[in-house]
Design a protein around this motif. Structure first.
Motif, PDB file in Angstrom:
ATOM      1  N   GLU A  23       1.118  -1.464  -0.120  1.00 54.38           N
ATOM      2  CA  GLU A  23       0.131   0.277   0.314  1.00 54.38           C
ATOM      3  C   GLU A  23       1.320   1.490   0.275  1.00 54.38           C
ATOM      4  O   GLU A  23       0.794   1.878  -0.529  1.00 54.38           O
ATOM      5  N   GLN A  24       1.582   1.318   0.638  1.00 59.36           N
ATOM      6  CA  GLN A  24       2.783   2.386   0.671  1.00 59.36           C
ATOM      7  C   GLN A  24       3.705   2.590  -0.438  1.00 59.36           C
ATOM      8  O   GLN A  24       4.022   3.566  -0.924  1.00 59.36           O
ATOM      9  N   GLN A  25       3.857   1.121  -0.867  1.00 59.95           N
ATOM     10  CA  GLN A  25       4.773   1.432  -2.386  1.00 59.95           C
ATOM     11  C   GLN A  25       3.841   2.186  -3.613  1.00 59.95           C
ATOM     12  O   GLN A  25       4.163   3.110  -4.478  1.00 59.95           O
ATOM     13  N   LYS A  28       3.783   5.789  -2.803  1.00 61.53           N
ATOM     14  CA  LYS A  28       4.731   6.537  -3.770  1.00 61.53           C
ATOM     15  C   LYS A  28       4.458   6.343  -4.582  1.00 61.53           C
ATOM     16  O   LYS A  28       5.330   7.771  -5.412  1.00 61.53           O
ATOM     17  N   ALA A  29       4.474   5.903  -6.038  1.00 63.16           N
ATOM     18  CA  ALA A  29       5.054   5.668  -7.400  1.00 63.16           C
ATOM     19  C   ALA A  29       4.037   7.057  -7.510  1.00 63.16           C
ATOM     20  O   ALA A  29       5.455   7.685  -8.853  1.00 63.16           O
ATOM     21  N   GLY A  30       2.814   7.313  -7.206  1.00 62.54           N
ATOM     22  CA  GLY A  30       1.951   8.691  -7.725  1.00 62.54           C
ATOM     23  C   GLY A  30       1.821   8.483  -9.214  1.00 62.54           C
ATOM     24  O   GLY A  30       1.797   9.813  -9.587  1.00 62.54           O
ATOM     25  N   ARG A  75      -4.051   2.918  -7.923  1.00 62.72           N
ATOM     26  CA  ARG A  75      -4.904   3.427  -5.985  1.00 62.72           C
ATOM     27  C   ARG A  75      -5.151   1.638  -5.461  1.00 62.72           C
ATOM     28  O   ARG A  75      -5.092   0.585  -6.104  1.00 62.72           O
ATOM     29  N   TYR A  76      -4.380   1.426  -4.691  1.00 62.43           N
ATOM     30  CA  TYR A  76      -4.304  -0.251  -3.552  1.00 62.43           C
ATOM     31  C   TYR A  76      -5.584  -0.313  -3.532  1.00 62.43           C
ATOM     32  O   TYR A  76      -6.390   0.559  -2.843  1.00 62.43           O
TER      33      TYR A  76
END
Length: 574
Positions: free
Chosen positions: A345-347, A350-352, A356-357
């Motif tokens: 989820e954090q990756q 951060k991908a921007g 969406r997770y």
């Protein structure tokens, strides 16, 4: 319960979870390292720990600034366990060690005062509980108490300042020695001041209060006079100046000798004071050690609370094992609603790239559940998420999900990733079967077995046969087994639950492919945007979508190859 193996820790990304549990004291770090999962036989203790986390989380929400202050105090606490061992051994502590104990005592007093200001409020429906008593102050084992005996011992003047000195008040003998020292040092200063004044008058120069005089090398006349001056002595020189200093006389030398003797007496008197202080602290050591345990516990609980708040976690509902059959829970429960794999989820965040997770929910019972779906459908992430949340809950942590119900598992076993073992000369298939054999041996216990792509390392025909035999064994076992697979038919075996990644089943491929005509490199972005990672239960083979060809199209595979693949897929094998 025994700690999870290093392999399970790695496969379920538990290192990432523990890195997010941020403690601020060496005692909290020790508590964190000593964390063990709670097993089925420790369900009562697990529920009690979750009660404590719920309590601390509510207190953090209602007392934000108090906890900011508390964590600031945590950051100033040092590890004094080595000092405590010296005390136990009967050694005399040094001044720095006494100072550090005073700082610890001041920190304990501060933490005790901060705890007394905490409101016993309770906010957030997510943490509802029938017991209002649950939220009154800190848990007993995390309550830090002030030790006024230590404060008074190490701060006899009660200044409350963060300093320490062997004060005159500790011993009349020490005060007498220091009084004599101060008197002698004053006499020495007066004598040096007298000599300095006489020299300044005689030579017409200004001598520093330190007794030094610097003269430029070009002033040869003055240098000659200074070289012949009995009250001055050469000290040092540079390429520009020569420095002289006052020479002591017999009276000063005699007083300096007396000072050295008094310094020795002072050191002996201070040692006796330190000896008495150490003996007194030794008697208070059990209370000091009890407090550092409470500090470690409070630090860890606070870290658990911040973890719960910071990552939008909820309290797992722990269902004790061997619940009455009338409740339908006798065989255990593992239900997750909108579970999240935190690291992934954090990756994604951060991908921007606009992706969406997708949170995923599922439920398991003893026996076998299979997850199917094309590659890139998130099957392995879901498999890991189930293991991660189970482990996190059994460590007494809130879980990243909308809800979770769990009967604690006796073990977690994983077979994930490339298992090839070069050192033992094992192929991927050989290493996998070795792992699965271990899982089969454990399956009679109510654990959790997670297998990613069973028998993927051998030929499909034999791989399917072996996989089906393993599934037939595990579906009658007490353990809950979750398997991801590409084998058609494996998930359709009797008494096996079949969960399918929804994937691209609701995607309008004509629109997507039309969008790709303008930007052929956009396939991965479109795939991420279109893929539905949620699961649905499949009840018949006809319901299973075939996403692999759709994914290949999005990845830009040649149209002719795609057409041939579709033809082969519908052509009966003969």
């Amino acid at each position: 319960m025994k700690p999870f193996s290093l392999e399970v820790f790695k496969n379920l990304d538990l290192e990432d979870i523990f890195e997010r549990i941020v403690v601020h004291t060496p005692y909290g770090e020790s508590e964190k390292k000593a964390m063990l999962p709670f097993g089925p036989e420790e369900t009562t203790a697990l529920i009690a720990e979750l009660d404590n986390v719920e309590r601390i989380t509510a207190l953090i929400r209602d007392n934000r600034y108090a906890f900011v202050d508390m964590r600031g105090t945590f950051s100033r606490i040092k590890d004094l366990r080595g000092t405590f061992l010296r005390l136990k051994a009967g050694e005399v502590l040094a001044v720095t060690e006494l100072f550090e104990i005073k700082m610890l005592s001041l920190a304990m007093k501060k933490l005790s005062e901060t705890a007394a200001t905490l409101k016993a409020g309770f906010s957030g429906a997510a943490f509802a509980t029938p017991s209002s008593e649950l939220h009154k102050g800190l848990p007993a084992d995390a309550a830090v108490h002030a030790l006024p005996e230590v404060d008074q011992l190490l701060d006899p003047a009660r200044t409350g300042t963060p300093t320490f000195y062997i004060y005159d008040d500790y011993a009349p003998e020490l005060k007498a020695v220091r009084d004599r020292l101060r008197a002698l040092e004053d006499q020495i200063q007066l004598e040096r001041k007298r000599i300095r004044g006489a020299l300044e008058a005689r030579l017409g120069v200004k001598i520093r209060p330190s007794g030094e005089l610097a003269v430029g090398k070009d002033d040869r006349a003055l240098i000659e006079r200074l070289n012949n001056e009995p009250d001055l002595v050469y000290s040092a020189e540079t390429y520009v100046n020569i420095t002289y200093r006052l020479r002591g006389n017999e009276a000063i030398d005699h007083m300096c000798s007396l000072v050295e003797d008094l310094r020795s007496e002072e050191e002996s008197a201070e040692f006796e004071v330190r000896k008495i202080l150490s003996q007194t602290l030794r008697a208070l050591l059990p209370f000091l050690e009890e407090n550092i345990r409470a500090i470690g516990r409070l630090d860890l609980l606070t870290a658990k609370g911040y973890f719960a708040i910071g990552f939008d976690c909820v309290r797992p509902d722990i269902i004790p094992p061997k619940t009455g059959a009338a409740d339908g829970l006798a065989t255990g429960v593992l239900e997750i609603t909108e579970g999240r794999h935190l690291k992934v989820e954090q990756q994604v965040k951060k991908a921007g790239d606009g992706a969406r997770y997708t949170a995923v929910g599922l439920s398991l019972t003893p026996g076998v559940t299979c997850i199917t779906g094309a590659n890139m459908g998130g099957k392995t992430v879901t498999l890991k998420m189930v293991g991660m949340l189970t482990a996190v809950a059994q460590y007494g942590l809130f879980v990243p999900a909308k809800a979770m119900r769990l009967t604690p598992r006796a073990f977690i076993y994983t077979s994930i990733g490339d298992l090839q073992d070069v050192d033992q000369g094992l192929s991927t298939f050989g290493a996998e079967i070795l792992k699965v054999s271990e899982a089969v041996k454990l399956s009679s216990s109510p654990g959790l077995i997670l297998i990613d792509e069973l028998a993927r390392g051998t030929n499909p025909k034999e791989g399917f046969a072996i996989s089906m035999a393993i599934v037939n064994h595990l579906k009658r076992a007490a353990a809950m087994t979750l398997i991801t697979t590409h084998f058609d038919g494996l998930a359709d075996a009797r008494e096996v639950r079949h969960l399918q990644v929804q994937g691209l089943s609701f995607v309008d491929f004509k629109s997507v492919l039309l969008e790709m005509e303008n930007d052929p490199e956009k396939g991965i972005e479109l795939l991420k945007r279109s893929m539905d990672y949620r699961l649905k239960e499949i009840h018949s083979p006809e319901e299973v979508p075939k996403d692999a060809i759709h994914i290949a199209a999005l990845m830009g595979l040649d149209d002719g190859i795609l057409k041939e693949a579709r033809r082969i897929l519908v052509t009966p094998r003969g």
